[in-house]
Design an enzyme around this catalytic site. Structure first.
Site, PDB file in Angstrom:
ATOM      1  NE  ARG A  81      -2.805  -0.140   3.298  1.00 26.29           N
ATOM      2  CZ  ARG A  81      -3.758   0.584   3.882  1.00 26.29           C
ATOM      3  NH1 ARG A  81      -4.985   0.518   3.459  1.00 26.29           N
ATOM      4  NH2 ARG A  81      -3.481   1.352   4.906  1.00 26.29           N
ATOM      5  CG  ASP A  82       3.926   4.176   1.417  1.00 28.18           C
ATOM      6  OD1 ASP A  82       3.687   4.987   0.492  1.00 28.18           O
ATOM      7  OD2 ASP A  82       4.555   4.481   2.435  1.00 28.18           O
ATOM      8  CB  SER A  83       4.492   0.503  -4.293  1.00 25.79           C
ATOM      9  OG  SER A  83       4.315  -0.731  -3.666  1.00 25.79           O
ATOM     10  CG  ASN A  87       8.416   3.559   0.816  1.00 26.50           C
ATOM     11  OD1 ASN A  87       9.150   4.241   1.518  1.00 26.50           O
ATOM     12  ND2 ASN A  87       7.116   3.681   0.819  1.00 26.50           N
TER      13      ASN A  87
END
Length: 166
Positions: A81-83, A87
């Site tokens: 959910r945070d690509s 990251n």
């Protein structure tokens, strides 16, 4: 994330209740990645010149590594959910490791629509259905991988004419 181990996933090696200046600030320790974040590589290529030795083979190594890491997460019923490039950490051989699991969620295969979108930081990497208020699912994680793919191949940020306007 403690139970999922793989070379494409950054693992935490320790924790300290003091930072490097000995201030009371919890610090998470993890592997050092020599080339920094994927964000650094993309931004350097977009605004300057790409790093020496960074070619299409290195791009493929990065893409396959990220894709494999996401596959491992999804096999373990985890949504990242945070690509985003910030990251993805890159080692000296351009092998990537996914990091920053603050927004990860375990998804239920039988009730996939129960994964709320709240808290996702950057809309550029969000799937259109999530922007419309629908819930996260593995396909929305795949959408963000598509945006990363574009950025890695073309060496520039997606939607940079809109987001990075001066």
């Amino acid at each position: 994330m403690i139970r999922v181990k793989h070379p494409t996933l950054n693992s935490y090696t320790g924790i300290s209740f003091n930072d490097f200046n000995n201030w009371k600030n919890m610090t998470i320790l993890m592997d050092h990645m020599e080339r920094g974040s994927l964000s650094l590589i993309i931004d350097t290529e977009q605004f300057e010149a790409c790093q020496y030795g960074y070619d299409n083979t290195k791009r493929q190594i990065i893409l396959v590594g990220i894709c494999y890491g996401k596959m491992i997460l999804h096999k373990n019923r985890i949504l990242h959910r945070d690509s985003k490039p910030e990251n993805g950490l890159i080692d000296d051989k351009y092998k990537p490791k996914l990091t920053n699991y603050g927004l990860t969620k375990i998804f239920d295969l039988h009730n996939i629509m129960s994964q709320p979108a709240a808290g996702y930081p950057i809309f550029t990497y969000m799937a259109p259905e999530v922007l419309r208020g629908n819930h996260f699912n593995p396909k929305s994680d795949d959408y963000s991988f598509g945006i990363l793919t574009y950025e890695i191949i073309f060496g520039c940020r997606s939607f940079s004419d809109v987001i990075y306007k001066k």
